[in-house]
Design an enzyme around this catalytic site. Structure first.
Site, PDB file in Angstrom:
ATOM      1  N   ALA A  95      -4.170  -2.994   0.696  1.00 57.41           N
ATOM      2  CA  ALA A  95      -3.320  -1.893   1.860  1.00 57.41           C
ATOM      3  C   ALA A  95      -1.871  -2.661   2.162  1.00 57.41           C
ATOM      4  CB  ALA A  95      -3.780  -1.504   2.406  1.00 57.41           C
TER       5      ALA A  95
ATOM      6  N   PRO B 236       1.799  -4.937   1.979  1.00 58.96           N
ATOM      7  CA  PRO B 236       1.741  -4.290   3.497  1.00 58.96           C
ATOM      8  C   PRO B 236       1.704  -3.305   4.454  1.00 58.96           C
ATOM      9  CG  PRO B 236       4.098  -4.625   2.200  1.00 58.96           C
ATOM     10  CD  PRO B 236       3.087  -4.536   1.340  1.00 58.96           C
TER      11      PRO B 236
ATOM     12  N   ASP C  90      -4.209   0.662  -4.962  1.00 62.19           N
ATOM     13  CA  ASP C  90      -2.751   0.135  -5.356  1.00 62.19           C
ATOM     14  C   ASP C  90      -2.881  -1.184  -6.030  1.00 62.19           C
ATOM     15  OD1 ASP C  90      -0.108   0.448  -6.024  1.00 62.19           O
ATOM     16  OD2 ASP C  90       0.143  -0.148  -3.637  1.00 62.19           O
TER      17      ASP C  90
ATOM     18  N   ASP D  87     -13.076  -8.259   0.775  1.00 62.01           N
ATOM     19  CA  ASP D  87     -13.238  -8.433  -0.283  1.00 62.01           C
ATOM     20  C   ASP D  87     -13.171  -6.877  -0.711  1.00 62.01           C
ATOM     21  OD1 ASP D  87     -13.476 -10.951  -2.613  1.00 62.01           O
ATOM     22  OD2 ASP D  87     -14.534  -9.049  -2.917  1.00 62.01           O
TER      23      ASP D  87
ATOM     24  N   GLU E  45      -7.043  -5.432   3.399  1.00 66.48           N
ATOM     25  CA  GLU E  45      -6.574  -6.478   2.728  1.00 66.48           C
ATOM     26  C   GLU E  45      -6.664  -7.831   2.848  1.00 66.48           C
ATOM     27  OE1 GLU E  45      -3.856  -6.548   0.914  1.00 66.48           O
ATOM     28  OE2 GLU E  45      -4.026  -8.520   0.537  1.00 66.48           O
TER      29      GLU E  45
ATOM     30  N   CYS F 118       3.109  -1.000 -10.283  1.00 61.08           N
ATOM     31  CA  CYS F 118       4.116  -1.184 -10.477  1.00 61.08           C
ATOM     32  C   CYS F 118       3.414  -2.194 -11.698  1.00 61.08           C
ATOM     33  CB  CYS F 118       4.819  -1.824  -9.582  1.00 61.08           C
ATOM     34  SG  CYS F 118       4.099  -3.237  -8.991  1.00 61.08           S
TER      35      CYS F 118
ATOM     36  N   LYS G 167       1.893   2.240   1.537  1.00 60.73           N
ATOM     37  CA  LYS G 167       0.516   3.270   0.670  1.00 60.73           C
ATOM     38  C   LYS G 167       0.062   3.454   2.533  1.00 60.73           C
ATOM     39  CE  LYS G 167       1.108   2.951  -3.300  1.00 60.73           C
ATOM     40  NZ  LYS G 167       2.647   1.795  -3.400  1.00 60.73           N
TER      41      LYS G 167
END
Ligand code: SAM
Length: 450
Positions: free
Chosen positions: A108, A110, A175, A158, A131, A228, A113
């Site tokens: 997640a 920074p 993501d 994790d 994260e 990306c 999303k």
């Protein structure tokens, strides 16, 4: 910009790809876009062009110094690359606006999303933003605090730990960390780090992450996977791998022909995927696909927990939330937090398995005869109006630098400093001066006089 021949060759002949146009697009700077907060950002940038696939997405004519805009600090908008806002369409198809869902944003930081998901979710639902890299989890915490939703919690685990929450989430967003080819215009240095070996490495890691978290997805739940990267090994091939490993079904997302989004299908299982090329859309490289876990007979039942809140603390902190049904729970270092009372069982279950960094909205702590309100109360969209102090832009920036604001004195008490009606943080008026309660690590460090 010299693009890797290997990738150009791989993409040649693929739907929507044009080698010359793609290469030319890399000679132009990336557009600047922001996504408006649905509550705090209402009415902002009305005259500017919108992102076609996200109602709250706006293109700015140039990149301003966001640090010098108090509205940015108030969480009125989030600076986000436009293509990735397509997540909104996937969430809508997955029914994310329904009440009482549990949604996970696994990778997640920074927080792009997560802030988008939080904007869309029903207030009765819960968003867990996770994260694994702890330093990045702090940034995530700050950005989600600024966005201000009580039902957006932050964990730092994790994926394997999260996987232990068997059948818990209705929607999981992955993501994934990737080779990053889609962001070369924004970060030309990433070009030097790109290699075929790294794509393979990323592809392996992406499968591992999904395998680790898959048990946490409810039967019938949706997994949204995005990168990306332009590489098939990180995109459509991952969709095929999920279909094969878990017998999951692909889910189509309607797109308009005019949007420039390229619809693909994976080679084996025909899972629909959505590609964003910089020569076809006003945005950067992005890929998204969505699958649904097969429905089976297992049902997830939440354990029943009892929690007796401290009545005195509950009474003091409740004043921030009016009639909202919140429960005050202990948080870090003597602090307390407010969560929606419907999430008590979630809190108790989650804290058994994962490291909760942020649970609900921090409300503050008792100190001597006073109650020191937490910064998050000033930013939260679920709180009721408090005493405030309206400031202009210059005074707001002084507040954000933790400097003397030069504002007329007021009677003693706690006040939320507001800019254009939006909370920035707390001051305590002592009658003869204001004490600034902006957390030190939130302070603007740049010279605001330049
Ligand atoms: N979703 C974020 C947003 O929209 O702002 C961007 C996420 S970024 C593409 C991928 C994230 O995955 C990074 O924050 C990275 O620290 C995290 N990550 C790296 N390795 C990971 C792993 N093995 N498991 C889970 N997450 C990982």
């Amino acid at each position: 910009m010299q693009l890797p021949e290997h990738l150009l060759d791989e993409l040649t002949g693929k739907p929507g790809f044009d080698r010359t146009e793609f290469t030319d697009a890399h000679a132009h700077p990336a557009p600047t876009s922001v996504r408006l907060h649905p509550v705090k950002g209402k009415g902002l940038f009305e005259e500017l062009p919108r992102v076609l696939w996200c109602e709250e997405g706006v293109y700015l004519p140039e990149r301003p110094v966001f640090t010098l805009d108090p509205l940015f600090h108030a969480g009125a908008y989030y600076v986000q690359e436009a293509s990735s806002m397509f997540l909104q369409q996937a969430l809508q198809v997955a029914g994310a606006e329904a009440p009482s869902l549990r949604v996970l944003d696994l990778c997640a930081a920074p927080g792009g999303k997560s802030t988008l998901i939080a904007s869309l979710l029903h207030p009765e639902s819960l968003l867990v933003s996770n994260e694994v890299i702890r330093t990045r989890a702090s940034i995530l915490e700050e950005n989600t605090s600024r966005w201000g939703y009580m039902n957006n919690w932050v964990t730092a685990n994790d994926p394997r730990d999260i996987g232990k929450l068997e059948g818990y989430f209705d929607i999981i967003v992955v993501d994934a960390p990737c080779s990053g080819s889609g962001l070369w215009r924004k970060d030309p240095n990433a070009l030097n780090e790109w290699s075929e070996e790294n794509v393979e490495l990323c592809s392996g890691r992406q499968k591992r992450i999904i395998a680790d978290v898959w048990p946490a997805l409810k039967p019938g739940g949706y997994l949204i996977y995005a990168t990306c990267s332009y590489s098939q090994a990180e995109d459509e091939d991952i969709a095929d791998w999920i279909a094969d490993a878990y017998n999951a079904e692909g889910v189509a997302i309607p797109v308009a022909d005019t949007d420039g989004i390229v619809c693909t299908t994976s080679a084996v299982a025909n899972i629909p995927g959505y590609r964003f090329f910089p020569h076809k859309v006003t945005g950067e490289g992005f890929f998204l696909t969505m699958v649904r876990k097969k429905i089976d007979e297992t049902t997830h039942t939440m354990p029943v927990y009892k929690w007796q809140a401290d009545k005195k603390v509950q009474h003091i902190a409740q004043q921030y939330f009016g009639n909202k049904d919140v429960t005050i729970i202990p948080a870090r270092e003597g602090n307390y937090s407010a969560i929606g009372s419907q999430h008590i069982a979630d809190w108790q279950l989650l804290q058994k398995h994962v490291w909760l960094r942020r649970t609900g909205t921090a409300v503050g702590m008792p100190a001597a005869k006073d109650w020191v309100p937490d910064h998050e109360v000033a930013l939260c969209v679920d709180t009721s109006p408090q005493q405030w102090l309206d400031v202009n832009r210059e005074q707001a920036l002084k507040f954000l630098k933790r400097e003397e604001m030069g504002v007329a004195l007021r009677e003693k008490g706690w006040l939320i400093v507001r800019y254009k009606g939006l909370g920035l943080g707390w001051v305590k008026s002592l009658g003869n001066r204001y004490n600034n309660y902006l957390p030190k690590h939130w302070r603007i460090r740049m010279n605001i006089d330049e």
